[in-house]
Design a protein around this motif. Structure first.
Motif, PDB file in Angstrom:
ATOM      1  N   ILE A 135      -2.261 -18.901 -21.289  1.00  0.00           N
ATOM      2  CA  ILE A 135      -1.847 -20.294 -21.093  1.00  0.00           C
ATOM      3  C   ILE A 135      -0.333 -20.389 -20.912  1.00  0.00           C
ATOM      4  CG2 ILE A 135      -1.728 -20.831 -23.586  1.00  0.00           C
ATOM      5  CD1 ILE A 135      -2.770 -23.645 -22.873  1.00  0.00           C
ATOM      6  N   ARG A 136       0.409 -19.559 -21.603  1.00  0.00           N
ATOM      7  CA  ARG A 136       1.872 -19.562 -21.442  1.00  0.00           C
ATOM      8  C   ARG A 136       2.251 -19.147 -20.027  1.00  0.00           C
ATOM      9  NH1 ARG A 136       3.022 -17.097 -25.760  1.00  0.00           N
ATOM     10  NH2 ARG A 136       3.084 -14.974 -24.938  1.00  0.00           N
ATOM     11  N   ALA A 137       1.564 -18.122 -19.492  1.00  0.00           N
ATOM     12  CA  ALA A 137       1.858 -17.653 -18.132  1.00  0.00           C
ATOM     13  C   ALA A 137       1.600 -18.753 -17.111  1.00  0.00           C
ATOM     14  CB  ALA A 137       1.013 -16.422 -17.818  1.00  0.00           C
ATOM     15  N   LEU A 138       0.500 -19.494 -17.281  1.00  0.00           N
ATOM     16  CA  LEU A 138       0.176 -20.577 -16.354  1.00  0.00           C
ATOM     17  C   LEU A 138       1.234 -21.681 -16.422  1.00  0.00           C
ATOM     18  CD1 LEU A 138      -3.677 -20.829 -16.975  1.00  0.00           C
ATOM     19  CD2 LEU A 138      -2.546 -19.767 -15.017  1.00  0.00           C
ATOM     20  N   LYS A 139       1.613 -22.058 -17.632  1.00  0.00           N
ATOM     21  CA  LYS A 139       2.623 -23.110 -17.785  1.00  0.00           C
ATOM     22  C   LYS A 139       3.980 -22.656 -17.263  1.00  0.00           C
ATOM     23  CE  LYS A 139       0.488 -25.605 -21.633  1.00  0.00           C
ATOM     24  NZ  LYS A 139       0.602 -25.973 -23.074  1.00  0.00           N
ATOM     25  N   ASP A 140       4.319 -21.394 -17.505  1.00  0.00           N
ATOM     26  CA  ASP A 140       5.601 -20.868 -17.012  1.00  0.00           C
ATOM     27  C   ASP A 140       5.664 -20.875 -15.487  1.00  0.00           C
ATOM     28  OD1 ASP A 140       6.470 -20.469 -19.594  1.00  0.00           O
ATOM     29  OD2 ASP A 140       6.247 -18.283 -19.562  1.00  0.00           O
ATOM     30  N   GLU A 141       4.496 -20.837 -14.844  1.00  0.00           N
ATOM     31  CA  GLU A 141       4.445 -20.864 -13.373  1.00  0.00           C
ATOM     32  C   GLU A 141       4.514 -22.300 -12.862  1.00  0.00           C
ATOM     33  OE1 GLU A 141       4.934 -18.368 -10.346  1.00  0.00           O
ATOM     34  OE2 GLU A 141       4.385 -17.550 -12.309  1.00  0.00           O
ATOM     35  N   GLY A 142       4.631 -23.267 -13.775  1.00  0.00           N
ATOM     36  CA  GLY A 142       4.783 -24.664 -13.385  1.00  0.00           C
ATOM     37  C   GLY A 142       3.489 -25.454 -13.311  1.00  0.00           C
ATOM     38  N   LEU A 143       2.389 -24.882 -13.786  1.00  0.00           N
ATOM     39  CA  LEU A 143       1.093 -25.542 -13.701  1.00  0.00           C
ATOM     40  C   LEU A 143       0.879 -26.521 -14.843  1.00  0.00           C
ATOM     41  CD1 LEU A 143      -0.836 -22.347 -12.698  1.00  0.00           C
ATOM     42  CD2 LEU A 143      -0.811 -24.450 -11.332  1.00  0.00           C
ATOM     43  N   THR A 144       0.117 -27.580 -14.550  1.00  0.00           N
ATOM     44  CA  THR A 144      -0.345 -28.496 -15.584  1.00  0.00           C
ATOM     45  C   THR A 144      -1.688 -27.989 -16.081  1.00  0.00           C
ATOM     46  OG1 THR A 144       0.766 -30.363 -14.529  1.00  0.00           O
ATOM     47  CG2 THR A 144      -0.997 -30.877 -16.096  1.00  0.00           C
ATOM     48  N   VAL A 145      -1.769 -27.720 -17.372  1.00  0.00           N
ATOM     49  CA  VAL A 145      -2.949 -27.083 -17.959  1.00  0.00           C
ATOM     50  C   VAL A 145      -3.651 -28.055 -18.897  1.00  0.00           C
ATOM     51  CG1 VAL A 145      -3.754 -25.159 -19.370  1.00  0.00           C
ATOM     52  CG2 VAL A 145      -1.858 -24.818 -17.768  1.00  0.00           C
ATOM     53  N   VAL A 146      -4.972 -28.113 -18.781  1.00  0.00           N
ATOM     54  CA  VAL A 146      -5.806 -28.936 -19.654  1.00  0.00           C
ATOM     55  C   VAL A 146      -6.696 -27.995 -20.458  1.00  0.00           C
ATOM     56  CG1 VAL A 146      -7.557 -30.752 -19.767  1.00  0.00           C
ATOM     57  CG2 VAL A 146      -5.816 -30.792 -17.945  1.00  0.00           C
ATOM     58  N   GLU A 147      -6.597 -28.050 -21.780  1.00  0.00           N
ATOM     59  CA  GLU A 147      -7.416 -27.198 -22.643  1.00  0.00           C
ATOM     60  C   GLU A 147      -8.732 -27.907 -22.948  1.00  0.00           C
ATOM     61  OE1 GLU A 147      -5.208 -24.854 -25.673  1.00  0.00           O
ATOM     62  OE2 GLU A 147      -3.569 -26.252 -25.200  1.00  0.00           O
ATOM     63  N   VAL A 148      -9.843 -27.234 -22.679  1.00  0.00           N
ATOM     64  CA  VAL A 148     -11.165 -27.827 -22.842  1.00  0.00           C
ATOM     65  C   VAL A 148     -11.871 -27.184 -24.039  1.00  0.00           C
ATOM     66  CG1 VAL A 148     -13.391 -28.289 -21.741  1.00  0.00           C
ATOM     67  CG2 VAL A 148     -11.300 -28.224 -20.346  1.00  0.00           C
TER      68      VAL A 148
END
Length: 196
Positions: free
Chosen positions: A11-24
């Motif tokens: 999740i950190r890698a995705l956010k660091d790439e600028g993505l908006t992440v939704v945890e389900v």
């Protein structure tokens, strides 16, 4: 060859790439590890969902359906570019595919034709399902394609892989067509530019 990153690193890698992440829900521990190992991992696989509506798509990809229990991927990339995390670990997304393709992914070389299904892909690939009907008519919004690029690049960046480590389901398993409407060669060019 790589050990899968932890859920927190993912999740950190995705956010660091600028993505908006939704945890389900309990995505960090929702997996199919009880039926077989996850890892070593060698690449990222991109799919389309053949579904409509983000809420419906996320539910199906998290829960699966009769004959194919979820999770059906690690992240669902919605039309708006948000990445919904539905599982982590072994997921029912890749199925059996071509061992020659796996060797090419590991070597980061040009892919051979996928003409057999003799190797467990669920063990070796991160999977992103992308919300699209897969009929060749449903559009792929630019923000969604950008998120596909970013999500795949995020995983590659952590593992020090290059763009050839990203494949479409159609390049892995005979008879598959996804992600229909997105050029994997074009997506890999974008990933390569992002990583350089």
């Amino acid at each position: 060859m790589a050990t899968p990153m932890s859920a927190s690193s993912f999740i950190r890698a995705l956010k660091d790439e600028g993505l908006t992440v939704v945890e389900v829900g309990d995505w960090r521990t929702h997996n199919r590890n009880h039926v077989g190992p996850w890892g070593p991992v060698h690449g990222v696989m991109i799919h389309h969902t053949v579904t409509k509506g983000t809420a419906n798509t996320v539910r199906i990809c998290r829960d699966g359906y009769a004959g194919l229990p979820g999770p059906l991927c690690h992240g669902v990339i919605a039309k708006d570019g948000k990445v919904h995390l539905v599982g982590y670990g072994r997921a029912n997304h890749a199925g059996s595919g071509d061992d020659d393709v796996l060797r090419a992914v590991i070597a980061e070389k040009a892919l051979p034709p996928d003409n057999e299904a003799n190797t467990d892909g669920n063990r070796h690939f991160y999977g992103f399902e992308c919300e699209n009907l897969g009929d060749g008519k449903d559009p792929w919004p630019a923000v969604q394609v950008e998120a596909m690029e970013a999500a795949a690049a995020a995983v590659c960046r952590v593992h020090k892989w290059n763009a050839p480590s990203v494949i479409g389901h159609l390049e892995w398993q005979p008879g598959k067509i996804d992600p229909r409407g997105v050029s994997m060669a074009g997506l890999r060019r974008r990933i390569d530019e992002r990583l350089s």
